[in-house]
Design an enzyme around this catalytic site. Sequence first.
Site, PDB file in Angstrom:
ATOM      1  N   ALA A  81       0.806  -1.229  -0.026  1.00 16.58           N
ATOM      2  CA  ALA A  81       0.020  -0.060  -0.125  1.00 16.58           C
ATOM      3  C   ALA A  81       0.862   1.178  -0.048  1.00 16.58           C
ATOM      4  O   ALA A  81       2.237   1.264   0.295  1.00 16.58           O
ATOM      5  CB  ALA A  81      -0.973   0.028   1.294  1.00 16.58           C
ATOM      6  N   GLY A  96       0.316  -5.000   0.658  1.00 14.76           N
ATOM      7  CA  GLY A  96      -0.713  -5.012  -0.241  1.00 14.76           C
ATOM      8  C   GLY A  96      -0.302  -5.685  -1.479  1.00 14.76           C
ATOM      9  O   GLY A  96      -1.230  -6.239  -2.279  1.00 14.76           O
ATOM     10  N   GLU A 130      -1.058  -9.078  -0.895  1.00 13.10           N
ATOM     11  CA  GLU A 130      -2.451  -9.158  -1.050  1.00 13.10           C
ATOM     12  C   GLU A 130      -3.135  -9.405  -2.371  1.00 13.10           C
ATOM     13  O   GLU A 130      -3.865 -10.265  -2.711  1.00 13.10           O
ATOM     14  CB  GLU A 130      -3.237  -8.249  -0.155  1.00 13.10           C
ATOM     15  CG  GLU A 130      -2.778  -8.672   1.419  1.00 13.10           C
ATOM     16  CD  GLU A 130      -3.113  -7.741   2.468  1.00 13.10           C
ATOM     17  OE1 GLU A 130      -2.709  -6.419   2.081  1.00 13.10           O
ATOM     18  OE2 GLU A 130      -3.775  -8.094   3.207  1.00 13.10           O
ATOM     19  N   GLU A 133       3.547  -5.722   7.096  1.00 15.82           N
ATOM     20  CA  GLU A 133       2.828  -4.640   7.948  1.00 15.82           C
ATOM     21  C   GLU A 133       3.075  -4.567   9.169  1.00 15.82           C
ATOM     22  O   GLU A 133       2.958  -3.342   9.701  1.00 15.82           O
ATOM     23  CB  GLU A 133       1.291  -4.813   7.586  1.00 15.82           C
ATOM     24  CG  GLU A 133       0.964  -4.779   6.113  1.00 15.82           C
ATOM     25  CD  GLU A 133       0.771  -5.807   5.211  1.00 15.82           C
ATOM     26  OE1 GLU A 133       1.779  -6.532   5.493  1.00 15.82           O
ATOM     27  OE2 GLU A 133       0.320  -5.979   3.937  1.00 15.82           O
TER      28      GLU A 133
HETATM   29  C1  TC6 Z   1       0.374  -2.353   3.284  1.00 21.02           C
HETATM   30  O1  TC6 Z   1       0.843  -2.707   2.175  1.00 21.02           O
HETATM   31  C2  TC6 Z   1      -0.826  -2.553   3.878  1.00 21.02           C
HETATM   32  C3  TC6 Z   1      -1.773  -3.137   3.462  1.00 21.02           C
HETATM   33  C4  TC6 Z   1      -3.076  -2.924   3.839  1.00 21.02           C
HETATM   34  C5  TC6 Z   1      -4.043  -1.947   3.789  1.00 21.02           C
HETATM   35  C6  TC6 Z   1      -5.434  -2.196   3.904  1.00 21.02           C
HETATM   36  N1  TC6 Z   1       4.623   3.394  -0.187  1.00 21.02           N
HETATM   37  O2  TC6 Z   1      13.389   1.526   0.651  1.00 21.02           O
HETATM   38  P1  TC6 Z   1      13.769   2.153  -0.493  1.00 21.02           P
HETATM   39  C7  TC6 Z   1       9.430   4.691  -1.077  1.00 21.02           C
HETATM   40  S1  TC6 Z   1       1.542  -1.518   4.210  1.00 21.02           S
HETATM   41  C8  TC6 Z   1       5.309   4.494  -0.240  1.00 21.02           C
HETATM   42  O3  TC6 Z   1      14.838   3.377  -0.516  1.00 21.02           O
HETATM   43  P2  TC6 Z   1      14.912  -0.257  -1.680  1.00 21.02           P
HETATM   44  C9  TC6 Z   1      10.484   5.108  -0.099  1.00 21.02           C
HETATM   45  O4  TC6 Z   1      10.169   5.954   0.741  1.00 21.02           O
HETATM   46  C10 TC6 Z   1       3.277  -1.499   3.035  1.00 21.02           C
HETATM   47  N2  TC6 Z   1       6.416   4.685  -0.810  1.00 21.02           N
HETATM   48  O5  TC6 Z   1      14.001   1.191  -1.881  1.00 21.02           O
HETATM   49  C11 TC6 Z   1      11.501   5.706  -1.056  1.00 21.02           C
HETATM   50  O6  TC6 Z   1      11.113   7.025  -1.406  1.00 21.02           O
HETATM   51  P3  TC6 Z   1      12.405   7.981  -1.491  1.00 21.02           P
HETATM   52  C12 TC6 Z   1       3.765  -2.814   3.013  1.00 21.02           C
HETATM   53  C13 TC6 Z   1       7.143   3.924  -0.681  1.00 21.02           C
HETATM   54  O7  TC6 Z   1      15.162  -0.549  -3.027  1.00 21.02           O
HETATM   55  C14 TC6 Z   1      11.633   4.778  -2.508  1.00 21.02           C
HETATM   56  O8  TC6 Z   1      10.199   4.186  -2.267  1.00 21.02           O
HETATM   57  N3  TC6 Z   1       4.823  -2.668   2.269  1.00 21.02           N
HETATM   58  C15 TC6 Z   1       6.821   2.543   0.003  1.00 21.02           C
HETATM   59  O9  TC6 Z   1      15.943  -0.086  -0.667  1.00 21.02           O
HETATM   60  C16 TC6 Z   1      12.581   3.532  -2.340  1.00 21.02           C
HETATM   61  O10 TC6 Z   1      12.605   2.896  -1.282  1.00 21.02           O
HETATM   62  C17 TC6 Z   1       6.174  -2.545   2.897  1.00 21.02           C
HETATM   63  O11 TC6 Z   1       6.162  -2.135   3.925  1.00 21.02           O
HETATM   64  C18 TC6 Z   1       5.475   2.319   0.067  1.00 21.02           C
HETATM   65  N4  TC6 Z   1       4.851   1.129   0.263  1.00 21.02           N
HETATM   66  O12 TC6 Z   1      13.769  -1.055  -1.019  1.00 21.02           O
HETATM   67  C19 TC6 Z   1       7.095  -2.230   2.245  1.00 21.02           C
HETATM   68  N5  TC6 Z   1       7.849   1.716  -0.141  1.00 21.02           N
HETATM   69  O13 TC6 Z   1      13.058   7.762  -2.853  1.00 21.02           O
HETATM   70  C20 TC6 Z   1       7.911  -1.061   2.446  1.00 21.02           C
HETATM   71  C21 TC6 Z   1       8.943   2.414  -0.594  1.00 21.02           C
HETATM   72  O14 TC6 Z   1      11.371   9.364  -1.953  1.00 21.02           O
HETATM   73  N6  TC6 Z   1       9.138  -0.652   1.450  1.00 21.02           N
HETATM   74  N7  TC6 Z   1       8.422   3.546  -0.766  1.00 21.02           N
HETATM   75  O15 TC6 Z   1      13.093   7.994  -0.040  1.00 21.02           O
HETATM   76  C22 TC6 Z   1      10.363  -1.608   1.532  1.00 21.02           C
HETATM   77  O16 TC6 Z   1      10.439  -2.516   2.283  1.00 21.02           O
HETATM   78  C23 TC6 Z   1      11.393  -1.113   0.501  1.00 21.02           C
HETATM   79  O17 TC6 Z   1      11.266   0.248   0.016  1.00 21.02           O
HETATM   80  C24 TC6 Z   1      11.652  -2.044  -0.613  1.00 21.02           C
HETATM   81  C25 TC6 Z   1      12.575  -1.553  -1.645  1.00 21.02           C
HETATM   82  C26 TC6 Z   1      12.172  -3.490  -0.480  1.00 21.02           C
HETATM   83  C27 TC6 Z   1      10.311  -2.127  -1.480  1.00 21.02           C
END
Ligand code: TC6
Length: 700
Positions: free
Chosen positions: A62, A101, A104, A124
């Site tokens: 998400a 998400g 999901e 999450e």
């Molecule tokens: C969910 O899904 C809930 C669902 C239920 C709903 C009902 N959203 O980490 P990096 C940005 S909760 C927005 O440096 P990497 C990040 O801020 C979510 N932005 O890259 C950064 O921005 P910047 C569950 C996001 O290659 C840029 O992308 N998912 C999101 O080292 C690059 O990120 C997670 O928790 C996001 N979801 O790692 C996954 N994700 O460049 C969270 C990233 O402006 N993400 N950004 O600073 C990660 O774990 C890592 O970003 C990665 C990539 C493994 C996807």
Amino acid sequence: MTVISSTIEGRIAIVTADNPPVNALSQAVREGLVREVQAMAADDAVDAIVIACAGRTFFAGADITEFGKPPMNPSLPDVVETIEATEKPVVAALHGTALGGGLEVALSCHYRVALKSAKVGLPEVMLGILPGAGGTQRFPRIAGVENALDAIVSGRHISVVEAHKWGAVDQLVEDADQLLPAAIKLATEKVSEGPRRTGDISIDSGKYDPAFFNAFRASVAKKTRGYFAPEQCIKAVEAAVNMPLAEGLKAERRLFMECMGNPQSAALRHMFFAERQVSRIPGITKETPRRDIKKVGIIGAGTMGGGIAMNFANAGIEVMMLELQQDALDRGLKVVRGNYERSVKSGRLTMGQVDELMARFTGTLSYDALSDCDLIIEAVFEKMEIKKQVFAELDRVAKKGAILASNTSYLDIDEIAASTSRPEDVIGLHFFSPANVMRLLEIVRAEKTADDVLATAVDLAKKIKKVGVVAGVCHGFIGNRMLSKYGWVSAISVISGNKPEEVDAALFDFGMPMGPLTMADMAGLDIGYMNRQSIGRDNYDTRAFDWQDKLVEAGRKGLKVGAGIYDYDEGSRAPKPSAFTENIIDEESKRLGITRTPKAAGDIVERAILALVNEGAKILAEGKAYRASDIDVVYANGYGFPPFRGGPMHYADSLGLDAVVKKLHGFIKEDSNWGTVAPLIEKLAAEGKTFADFDRENAA
Ligand code: TC6
């Protein structure tokens, strides 16, 4: 820009998302997915649908930037339901990281093909929430309850090879260019079979009684202490086991909303973005040149030097270790090998990999051998004169353009740099012990440090899997400068009325991994003692520390000698209240004329944390940290501050800075050694602002 588009190949529709950088499921993506999937489902020219993503990854989750804002339709559960309900087979094509998400969405597809290097996961919980778009209901159905429970509560990234074994992925492909063709082929094959919905799979609920879940709870209790979301996750999986899908989804929604309403989710989200902010440094851009680091020299093969060296070897970088005596060098290299071999025992490395890693190490007794190193880090005794001698030697032997770094935790890097003819090449790289484990790296930007040296250090931190926070030169930089106030206030809490174990219990219950007095015993009470001796009694609050000095003078130097503030049984690290210490505290408080009045746990915590916050605000105002959120990252990654509280500065924001100012004035009235309230807190409070506002207004 259209973030979701469709093409038709033969009779298969390919719905593609393109929302860089990580294809987060923003409102536009959700809306586009529903629109295109419905359109393709209604199109007579289409028999089946493939959902794929452009760029580096399948949906990484998400869009976290939308959390905490008013919800926008369609919701993720709406998207997932639309996909699962589709009457034509839907195949997900996974690459990169299909997380939260994103997974999901993949689970709502009827089949999944994945690139072998891809990872899936439901992280999450790390954001203080649970997979609220059916993940807690569908993942146990397809991957098995045990696997799903572990994945959802740990939030870990799972290789698709493992997920394939669990049955959650249907097919793996080796090469990226095979992914889409394989997904199209599978979709074509499944046309006659039709959809196979994850939600229709039943769970043998008899196998998973309350005792099963309670045993699981007990197994994770230590890791999840203080966190709100893990128990919510467990309850949601229990609902998947005990309820039909529709009921389970309702339970999931309720548990999800409770998580969203808990302050921990805002705190953990703050930590997520804070960690990604640290590499934004004023004056440093993508265009700033970087220096090439292929070989690193480490001076000092003790515990610290060895730990530092392991980080570079792990990242594939050659290491040259320097010691003064052969036996110390041999011992240091043996300890490094021993550390790696422990990972063999725990199954994280093979013996072959250990040999490969050790082959990256060379030892030397001669400074001249460092002449081809691109970066040299000294980890020698913490004394300015010794550091200066080392840097003078480095100035003599290091090649032109080599970066010269000090691992000092307190000393003035400007003064160290001035002892060389090349201060622009000098920087502080302050690792935390054990250096091969702790994630924090304080990168100290000295007055003359060149931009390309700083940019290289920031990139290098990422490469060695550290979170590198830039600090300015001041005594103790960010972390230890604040820690000295925390240590002082804890010592005062003891002399003014509380037992050491009460102070420790209060902060442990707040979420710290251990209390400050247990920590002092672990670090060694003699370190503070020697420091106080060297600065002289006029320069610190003697009332706070005389009781600790008496302990040191009685030979109680801490855990390493089996006695400090606490007693320790032979061979045990578990602190036990000490009658000896209590006696000393009593005597000292009588000598000082203090009537001991114990405080409640909440008051102890308030003083300890606000001491950190007040000093943090001073550091921020002096520009020694670029952001309040950087300070939070330092505390969460280097000092065990509970991430679910979001770091000291976020915690202060959550209390309200107005309330913080009032409290601090109260403490100063009680004891003038508190000093002054940081003018920055007064100013922000007066303007009705927070540290987060300060960060936004000062964004680079
Ligand atoms: C969910 O899904 C809930 C669902 C239920 C709903 C009902 N959203 O980490 P990096 C940005 S909760 C927005 O440096 P990497 C990040 O801020 C979510 N932005 O890259 C950064 O921005 P910047 C569950 C996001 O290659 C840029 O992308 N998912 C999101 O080292 C690059 O990120 C997670 O928790 C996001 N979801 O790692 C996954 N994700 O460049 C969270 C990233 O402006 N993400 N950004 O600073 C990660 O774990 C890592 O970003 C990665 C990539 C493994 C996807």
